[in-house]
Motif scaffolding. Structure first.
Motif, PDB file in Angstrom:
ATOM      1  N   TRP A 276       0.821  -1.201   0.000  1.00 40.00           N
ATOM      2  CA  TRP A 276       0.000   0.000   0.000  1.00 40.00           C
ATOM      3  C   TRP A 276       0.852   1.246   0.000  1.00 40.00           C
ATOM      4  O   TRP A 276       1.936   1.293   0.561  1.00 40.00           O
ATOM      5  CB  TRP A 276      -1.035   0.003   1.107  1.00 40.00           C
ATOM      6  N   THR A 277       0.326   2.246  -0.717  1.00 38.36           N
ATOM      7  CA  THR A 277       1.014   3.523  -0.869  1.00 38.36           C
ATOM      8  C   THR A 277       0.006   4.650  -0.709  1.00 38.36           C
ATOM      9  O   THR A 277      -1.204   4.446  -0.802  1.00 38.36           O
ATOM     10  CB  THR A 277       1.663   3.646  -2.261  1.00 38.36           C
ATOM     11  N   ASN A 278       0.550   5.843  -0.452  1.00 35.89           N
ATOM     12  CA  ASN A 278      -0.245   7.060  -0.486  1.00 35.89           C
ATOM     13  C   ASN A 278       0.552   8.099  -1.264  1.00 35.89           C
ATOM     14  O   ASN A 278       1.770   8.241  -1.051  1.00 35.89           O
ATOM     15  CB  ASN A 278      -0.553   7.567   0.922  1.00 35.89           C
ATOM     16  N   LEU A 363      -7.544   0.817   6.543  1.00 33.72           N
ATOM     17  CA  LEU A 363      -8.234   1.556   5.493  1.00 33.72           C
ATOM     18  C   LEU A 363      -9.576   0.908   5.149  1.00 33.72           C
ATOM     19  O   LEU A 363     -10.569   1.590   4.895  1.00 33.72           O
ATOM     20  CB  LEU A 363      -7.352   1.628   4.248  1.00 33.72           C
ATOM     21  N   HIS A 453      -8.680  10.566  -0.380  1.00 28.96           N
ATOM     22  CA  HIS A 453      -8.888  11.314   0.851  1.00 28.96           C
ATOM     23  C   HIS A 453      -9.271  12.762   0.572  1.00 28.96           C
ATOM     24  O   HIS A 453      -8.981  13.315  -0.497  1.00 28.96           O
ATOM     25  CB  HIS A 453      -7.618  11.281   1.705  1.00 28.96           C
ATOM     26  N   SER A 457      -4.824  13.510  -1.196  1.00 33.67           N
ATOM     27  CA  SER A 457      -3.951  12.356  -1.377  1.00 33.67           C
ATOM     28  C   SER A 457      -4.785  11.113  -1.701  1.00 33.67           C
ATOM     29  O   SER A 457      -5.994  11.076  -1.456  1.00 33.67           O
ATOM     30  CB  SER A 457      -3.115  12.105  -0.118  1.00 33.67           C
ATOM     31  N   SER A 459      -4.706   6.830  -1.288  1.00 34.17           N
ATOM     32  CA  SER A 459      -4.112   5.586  -0.797  1.00 34.17           C
ATOM     33  C   SER A 459      -4.540   4.444  -1.722  1.00 34.17           C
ATOM     34  O   SER A 459      -5.714   4.362  -2.089  1.00 34.17           O
ATOM     35  CB  SER A 459      -4.574   5.275   0.623  1.00 34.17           C
TER      36      SER A 459
END
Length: 465
Positions: A276-278, A363, A453, A457, A459
């Motif tokens: 996972w990334t943001n 999340l 979000h 950003s 995710s």
């Protein structure tokens, strides 16, 4: 009820007990065309069922029993049965009694029973002769033998298994497995009907009639009708008794059963490796592995461990699958990271008690339960409720909707996944607000998640393997 002086039997009567305890959030569900859990054994006031059963050793003459609804109220109902006026032969056993049930979020539970004693030639299913309140001299007793709590676990999804107990003193244990749907023919439905097949391994030890109380039972359940067929292969070798029962007639009509696709399986040993990334806060991927390491009666524990990346995390989460859906009932995480994530609410909680986004499940769980309805259908909608346990925890307003099934490709494979879109608003906290889209694959669970979000950003979570 009649008593038998020959064997010291009293009328069968049992108090309430053996319930499953379920910890679950209070939910506001508004499901479009959701399946009714009680349709696996519906009980309108005028419903009738007539069964015919035989035991090839102890009761070879076919015995018909008519079952009717004695009373019902709320989630409780009582069925009565009798062999009177059913055209049985003189060698067929006399049987009459009542059996009480309760519909719970974990499934159908038997709460009480009363009947006349079994015939004196039947095996004694207790350690002593006097006061024995166990019987296998009726179709109704076979349905609950060894699995009173629950008789039938719900929802019925692929991979569902459960443990149960039965007998007057909870002296019979069992493991039941849902084997899927198949076509079955019985006199009530000679052209065949789709049924859910459930196989149960029942074990009783210490009874004078051992091993008659142990064996393998198979019950076929028809949605909109109830059980339509039962076989019990008693333990005891190649010449051991076999009991069979089939539905001869009923006032009820079969319904199309809900899909048994399991989009969030609680299967012990399941491992899911995620990345996972943001786009703003977690630019270097965090790779983590989730393992389902404990399962008891459709309640389970997932543990998460750090593999690589900027978030060194260890966490665990509890889930249950019940008729009100897949619910996250608790979560605990510890993490070490140099990332300074934006704060999350709600404002009503001290900063130290507020949630964080450290794992993919943080999340996924965020906002409100259920994660998924019990029987998800396209167009189903549910949302947050204030007051509720979830609102106290997250302080999130919003709703979720099932968009449908879409093909999705991630490093871990290509799946026909159920898509759920959630709109979330956490007042005063942009990072806890936005739009989340989750993809759930059959027999796998979460395979992708995108959370846009409120701070701009994004995710992204994908399954690696």
């Amino acid at each position: 009820m009649a008593e038998s002086g020959k064997r010291g039997y009293s009328p069968r009567r049992m108090g309430k007990g053996g319930f499953l305890t379920v910890v679950a959030a209070v939910l506001a569900l508004s499901l479009a065309s959701g399946a009714r859990a009680d349709d696996w054994w519906p009980h309108p006031a005028d419903a009738t069922w007539t069964y015919q059963w035989t035991d090839n050793v102890y009761s070879q003459a076919p015995t018909k029993e008519k079952v009717t609804v004695k009373d019902q109220g709320g989630k409780n109902f009582t069925l009565s049965w009798t062999t009177k006026d059913q055209g049985n032969s003189g060698s067929s056993p006399l049987s009459f009694g009542d059996m009480a049930f309760q519909e719970t979020t974990a499934g159908l539970v038997n709460t009480d029973w009363a009947s006349n004693p079994p015939p004196p030639n039947f095996p004694i299913l207790c350690p002593q002769i006097g006061g024995c309140n166990n019987s296998l001299a009726s179709t109704m007793y076979y349905f609950i033998w060894g699995s009173r709590s629950p008789v039938l676990a719900e929802p019925l999804l692929k991979g569902t298994t459960w443990q149960g107990t039965g007998g007057a003193q909870n002296d019979v244990s069992s493991t039941s497995t849902y084997d899927g749907q198949e076509n079955v023919k019985v006199p009530a439905f000679p052209d065949g009907v789709t049924a859910a097949k459930v196989t149960t391994e029942a074990t009783q030890a210490g009874a004078l009639g051992d091993p008659y109380g142990s064996g393998v039972r198979t019950v076929w359940w028809v949605y909109g009708v109830g059980p339509v067929k039962m076989t019990f292969e008693h333990s005891g070798g190649s010449d051991a008794p076999i009991t069979t029962s089939e539905l001869q007639s009923t006032s009820l009509k079969p319904k199309m059963p809900p899909s048994d696709i399991n989009y969030f399986p609680l299967t012990k040993g399941l491992k899911l490796k995620y990345r996972w990334t943001n786009t703003r806060w977690v630019k270097k991927p965090s790779v983590q592995v989730g393992t389902l390491d404990e399962v008891v009666n459709n309640s389970a524990r997932f543990t998460f461990q750090h593999v690589s990346g900027p978030i060194k995390v260890a966490g665990s989460y509890g889930f249950s699958t019940r008729t009100d859906g897949v619910t996250n009932i608790w979560g605990l995480t510890k993490a070490a990271t140099a990332i300074r994530f934006p704060g999350l609410g709600p404002k009503s909680l001290p900063t130290g008690k507020r949630r964080h986004f450290f794992t993919p499940f943080d999340l996924m769980n965020f906002g409100f339960n259920p994660v998924l309805p019990a029987y998800p259908t396209t167009g189903a909608v549910w949302g947050s409720k204030n007051p509720s346990r979830d609102y106290s925890t997250f302080g999130v307003n919003g709703s979720s909707k099932i968009v449908g099934v879409q093909k999705v490709k991630v490093p871990g494979g290509t799946f026909n996944a159920l898509v759920v879109r959630s709109s979330l608003s956490q007042p005063g906290f942009k990072f806890g607000s936005g739009t989340r889209t989750s993809w759930f694959a059959p027999d796998k669970g979460l395979v992708k998640l995108v959370f846009r979000h409120g701070d701009g950003s994004v995710s992204t979570v994908v399954l690696l393997k």
